[in-house]
Design a protein around this motif. Structure first.
Motif, short mmCIF file in Angstrom:
data_model
loop_
_atom_site.label_atom_id
_atom_site.label_comp_id
_atom_site.label_asym_id
_atom_site.label_seq_id
_atom_site.Cartn_x
_atom_site.Cartn_y
_atom_site.Cartn_z
N THR A 25 43.76 66.83 22.18
CA THR A 25 42.81 65.76 22.50
C THR A 25 42.18 65.11 21.27
O THR A 25 41.54 64.07 21.38
N LEU A 26 42.36 65.72 20.10
CA LEU A 26 41.75 65.17 18.89
C LEU A 26 42.76 64.39 18.05
O LEU A 26 43.92 64.78 17.94
N ILE A 27 42.28 63.30 17.47
CA ILE A 27 43.05 62.56 16.48
C ILE A 27 42.52 63.01 15.12
O ILE A 27 41.34 62.82 14.81
N VAL A 28 43.39 63.61 14.33
CA VAL A 28 42.97 64.17 13.03
C VAL A 28 43.73 63.46 11.90
O VAL A 28 44.95 63.28 11.99
N THR A 29 43.01 63.06 10.87
CA THR A 29 43.64 62.44 9.71
C THR A 29 43.16 63.13 8.43
O THR A 29 42.09 63.74 8.40
N ASN A 60 40.54 61.44 21.27
CA ASN A 60 41.51 60.40 21.61
C ASN A 60 40.87 59.40 22.57
O ASN A 60 40.37 59.77 23.64
N GLU A 61 40.87 58.13 22.19
CA GLU A 61 40.18 57.10 22.97
C GLU A 61 40.78 56.89 24.36
O GLU A 61 40.13 56.34 25.24
N SER A 62 42.02 57.33 24.54
CA SER A 62 42.66 57.16 25.85
C SER A 62 42.15 58.17 26.87
O SER A 62 42.45 58.06 28.06
N LEU A 63 41.37 59.14 26.41
CA LEU A 63 40.83 60.17 27.30
C LEU A 63 39.39 59.83 27.68
O LEU A 63 38.65 59.22 26.91
N GLY A 64 38.99 60.24 28.84
CA GLY A 64 37.63 59.98 29.29
C GLY A 64 36.63 60.83 28.53
O GLY A 64 36.96 61.91 28.02
N ALA A 65 35.40 60.35 28.45
CA ALA A 65 34.35 61.07 27.72
C ALA A 65 34.09 62.45 28.32
O ALA A 65 33.70 63.39 27.62
#
Length: 202
Positions: free
Chosen positions: A35-39, A62-67
């Motif tokens: 669920t996380l976007i990591v850079t 990830n913005e595509s997932l609900g809060a």
């Protein structure tokens, strides 16, 4: 009756063991949602040096997932992880889907309360050995159990791999001793130079 008492005792002991082990003992990476976007600022093929260079790490849901996905998220734990090329023939770095036994990620970058998104500048620790790495972030719930993750590489851990060159063989103690010895050597040379000069003048 004695047999029944023994059975109850055994069941009670098993219950206590299960409780003491906790849910985290059975967490499998393959079952965790990504669920996380990591850079990371360290790019593919880049070479960094332990104790000298820094890595800027960011993470966000990830913005595509609900809060509501993050309702149970309490803590983020970011780590440096060995790439497969640096795990080959090294059992002490071996990957295991059971996270309790996994040895892929051994170096902590930061552990902090989950803020939704975050950014951290990490000075590569002097103890990090020479190897190829990527960055992974775990999300922990209130019981300190991994419930989700994200990483800078793909599923096979083959992309966005960078290299860290470790400090080989020299500990802090050795470096301090070497510095003291060098200072003593310089002082000794000056002393003998002064003595020899005086002898010549006399």
């Amino acid at each position: 009756m004695a047999g029944m008492g023994s059975s109850k005792t055994t069941i009670a002991l098993l219950f206590l063991i299960v409780c003491s082990v906790g849910p985290s003992a059975a967490v499998l990476l393959s079952q965790l949602p990504k669920t996380l976007i990591v850079t990371a600022s360290a790019k593919e093929g880049e070479v960094l040096h332990a104790g000298k260079d820094k890595i800027t790490v960011t993470w966000a849901l990830n913005e595509s997932l609900g809060a509501s996905t993050a309702d149970s998220y309490k803590t983020v734990k970011v780590q440096l992880c060995y790439a497969p090329i640096s795990q080959k023939d090294r059992k002490w770095r071996k990957t295991n889907d059971l996270l309790k036994k996994d040895k892929t990620c051994q170096f902590d970058v930061i552990k902090t309360a989950y803020p939704g998104s975050g950014k951290h500048e990490y000075l590569v620790d002097r103890e990090v050995p020479s190897a190829s790495y990527f960055v992974r972030a775990y999300v922990l719930d209130a019981s300190n159990t991994q419930v989700a993750f994200g990483q800078t590489t793909d599923k096979d851990k083959m992309t966005n791999i960078f290299t860290i060159v470790g400090i080989s063989g020299r500990t802090v103690g050795i470096e301090i001793s070497a510095g003291v010895f060098s200072a003593f050597s310089v002082a000794a040379l000056i002393f003998f130079y002064v003595v020899e000069t005086r002898k010549k003048n006399n």
